[in-house]
Design a protein around this motif. Structure first.
Motif, short mmCIF file in Angstrom:
data_model
loop_
_atom_site.label_atom_id
_atom_site.label_comp_id
_atom_site.label_asym_id
_atom_site.label_seq_id
_atom_site.Cartn_x
_atom_site.Cartn_y
_atom_site.Cartn_z
N LEU A 158 0.85 -1.19 0.00
CA LEU A 158 0.00 0.00 0.00
C LEU A 158 0.88 1.24 0.00
CD1 LEU A 158 -2.74 1.48 0.34
CD2 LEU A 158 -2.47 1.16 2.82
N ASN A 159 0.64 2.14 -0.94
CA ASN A 159 1.38 3.39 -1.06
C ASN A 159 0.41 4.55 -0.84
OD1 ASN A 159 3.21 5.41 -1.68
ND2 ASN A 159 3.22 5.01 -3.88
N THR A 160 0.52 5.21 0.32
CA THR A 160 -0.38 6.32 0.63
C THR A 160 0.30 7.66 0.34
OG1 THR A 160 0.38 6.45 2.94
CG2 THR A 160 -1.44 4.94 2.47
N THR A 166 -1.45 -1.04 -4.21
CA THR A 166 -2.59 -0.14 -4.08
C THR A 166 -2.04 1.26 -3.86
OG1 THR A 166 -4.01 -1.87 -3.14
CG2 THR A 166 -4.66 0.42 -2.77
N THR A 167 -2.43 2.19 -4.73
CA THR A 167 -1.87 3.53 -4.75
C THR A 167 -2.96 4.54 -4.41
OG1 THR A 167 -0.31 2.85 -6.48
CG2 THR A 167 -0.62 5.21 -6.17
N ILE A 168 -2.73 5.35 -3.38
CA ILE A 168 -3.73 6.29 -2.89
C ILE A 168 -3.21 7.72 -3.00
CG2 ILE A 168 -5.15 6.98 -0.93
CD1 ILE A 168 -5.78 4.18 -1.96
N ASP A 169 -4.01 8.61 -3.60
CA ASP A 169 -3.67 10.02 -3.64
C ASP A 169 -4.94 10.85 -3.82
OD1 ASP A 169 -0.92 11.67 -3.94
OD2 ASP A 169 -2.52 12.68 -5.06
N TYR A 174 -2.54 12.90 -10.54
CA TYR A 174 -1.33 12.19 -10.13
C TYR A 174 -1.51 10.68 -10.24
CZ TYR A 174 0.70 16.55 -8.42
OH TYR A 174 1.23 17.81 -8.32
N LEU A 175 -2.72 10.18 -9.99
CA LEU A 175 -2.96 8.75 -10.20
C LEU A 175 -2.79 8.40 -11.67
CD1 LEU A 175 -6.03 8.04 -7.88
CD2 LEU A 175 -3.68 7.18 -7.61
N GLY A 207 -5.83 1.71 -7.82
CA GLY A 207 -5.69 3.10 -7.45
C GLY A 207 -6.91 3.58 -6.71
N GLY A 208 -6.69 4.44 -5.72
CA GLY A 208 -7.79 5.01 -4.97
C GLY A 208 -7.63 6.51 -4.85
#
Length: 272
Positions: free
Chosen positions: A125-127, A146-149, A154-155, A174-175
């Motif tokens: 998980l990358n927040t 899982t990439t959160i921004d 940017y996503l 992506g979230g």
């Protein structure tokens, strides 16, 4: 003035100078320099050095708005985004993007560390992910990411970086939205991860909620560890001068222990 040399043949983007006493930063992007200062004038001491070593020089005062694109000082004009390499991975750089042009070069060793720690089949998980540099390194190692921004732009940049490296989006998620809200959602859902990256901005606001690194990091670390697999790892970063290294470590460890998790080991890696 002495600038740091290229780290290796697999890297064409790195920070070549940081003078804390004069608030001066110089990043090298495949021959193009991005100079940042606290002051409102370009430093004369860099004029001759830049002409000798850079194909082009761009400058941005840090006291301007985050969306301000840098100004060309000399050399060839960079009209379009271009690719650089770091630790063998490729990233899109865009000098017209404003506050940052695609990667924060001071995270180079941390991105490499994530690539070493991630394993095939693991969930990472990358927040507060920005353009997904940590996600990219984990994906190159075979992990599911899982990439959160907060930013959809940017996503999208993250997926462009994936494509630049020949990586499929299959198995990668992506979230868009507040990272803290996503962590709470994952906790309610019982979702867990083998590795989690926490690299928040100094200050952020989402709706009525605000986050300050020097005030709220213990709560953030505790929330993250609540969705961490046994034996998993956290990479905790703090982008602020208001918090000493000792206090930062104290906050992180306190937040984890409140959740009654045992810390097997911890370390403070150096900056590149």
């Amino acid at each position: 003035m002495k600038c740091s040399p290229q780290p290796g043949s697999d890297t064409t983007a790195w920070r070549i100078l940081h003078e804390a006493e004069s608030d001066l930063w110089v990043d090298h992007f495949d021959g193009h320099w991005l100079v940042q200062t606290r002051g409102a004038q370009y430093p004369d001491s860099l004029l001759s050095l830049g002409r000798e070593q850079a194909r082009s020089i761009y400058w941005r005062p840090r006291d301007k708005a985050a969306a301000t694109a840098p100004t060309r000082i000399g050399g060839a004009e960079v009209k379009e985004r271009f690719a650089v390499r770091e630790n063998g991975a490729s990233y899109w750089i865009d000098f017209a993007a404003g506050y940052s042009c695609g990667i924060f070069t001071d995270q180079r060793l941390n991105r490499r560390w994530v690539g070493h720690m991630a394993r095939p089949g693991q969930r990472i998980l990358n927040t507060f992910a920005y353009t997904g540099g940590f996600s990219l390194m984990a994906a190159r190692s075979g992990a599911e990411t899982t990439t959160i921004d907060l930013s959809g732009a940017y996503l999208a940049w993250t997926w462009d970086n994936f494509a630049l490296n020949g990586l499929s989006r299959v198995g990668h998620h992506g979230g868009k939205g507040d990272a803290i809200a996503w962590l709470r959602t994952f906790a309610r859902q019982g979702r867990t991860f083998h590795g989690i990256v926490l690299d928040p901005p100094t200050f952020s606001r989402s709706g009525k909620d605000t986050f300050r690194t020097d005030r709220d990091y213990a709560d953030l670390a505790g929330l993250a560890v609540s969705v961490l697999e046994p034996g998993g790892w956290l990479l905790c970063c703090a982008n602020t001068h208001r918090l000493s290294a000792a206090q930062f470590e104290k906050d992180v460890l306190a937040g984890i222990r409140v959740r009654r998790r045992s810390i097997l080991s911890h370390e403070a890696p150096p900056m590149p």
